[in-house]
Design a protein around this motif. Sequence first.
Motif, short mmCIF file in Angstrom:
data_model
loop_
_atom_site.label_atom_id
_atom_site.label_comp_id
_atom_site.label_asym_id
_atom_site.label_seq_id
_atom_site.Cartn_x
_atom_site.Cartn_y
_atom_site.Cartn_z
N THR A 141 0.38 -1.65 -0.21
CA THR A 141 0.31 -0.48 -0.18
C THR A 141 1.29 0.82 0.25
O THR A 141 0.75 2.62 -0.62
CB THR A 141 -0.73 -0.15 1.37
N VAL A 144 2.53 2.09 -3.24
CA VAL A 144 0.91 2.40 -4.41
C VAL A 144 1.74 4.28 -4.31
O VAL A 144 1.71 4.39 -5.11
CB VAL A 144 0.61 1.94 -4.63
N LEU A 151 -8.94 8.87 -7.34
CA LEU A 151 -8.90 8.17 -8.22
C LEU A 151 -9.76 7.70 -9.42
O LEU A 151 -10.74 7.38 -8.72
CB LEU A 151 -8.64 7.25 -7.12
N HIS A 157 -6.16 0.62 -8.84
CA HIS A 157 -5.81 1.02 -7.33
C HIS A 157 -5.40 -0.88 -7.17
O HIS A 157 -4.54 -0.73 -6.68
CB HIS A 157 -6.14 1.13 -6.38
N TRP A 161 -2.01 -2.31 -6.21
CA TRP A 161 -2.03 -2.72 -5.31
C TRP A 161 -1.31 -3.91 -5.36
O TRP A 161 -0.55 -4.90 -5.14
CB TRP A 161 -2.63 -3.16 -4.41
#
Length: 221
Positions: A141, A144, A151, A157, A161
């Motif tokens: 996390t 990233v 977003l 995401h 991730w």
Amino acid sequence: MTSFRARLRDLQVLPDGLSGWELTDISVLPGTPHELFETWFDEAAAAGLHAPHAMTLSTAGADGTVAARTVLLTDLSSAGWWFAGHATSPKGRDLAANPHAALTFLWQGVGRQVRVTGAVTSHPEAGAADFRSRSAGSRATALVDHQSEVLDDLADHREAWSAALAEVRADPELVVPTWTAWCLAPTTVEFWRSGGGTGQTRVRYRRGGQEEAWTTELLWP
């Protein structure tokens, strides 16, 4: 329909049967707030409270805008209360512009609250050690990053991730360069406790500087 205000009023705040804090002599308190905090923390954990190390971190930016978020306590030392994160995050930018903050712990199940205020310093080396000690998911996390940025699609995401997770698993020594540890050196620490039928008790430790001795005092709740 019952109003929202009325529904709030009907909610129970603290559990029944809590013992109060009949502190008739503050001279019996530990010499430092660190000691009392550790005792209270251990008692909260022993009582089965979930995540007693979760705390609200409040900061203010250069323009005075205040922000708060929940973070985890990573250590307690004679220097102060420790937490970690990206130096480039909103909290990191706030602390760079205004290195003062407040921490709030609410242990509702035992009827206690602790408030810590003071100056904050950044420690990248301690941050690197903290990063390596985290779970692979937590490190992914952090890798990233893009914290608090807009977003467009949740799938973006998830894809980033998953790629980051594979990267940190392949290299356990990988450390995100922007990760740091912060230490809040307290100038005031307040302890609040309430119990059924006893009322509230509030104590403050305070000092003007790191070399000064602590003063303890009872406060009106």
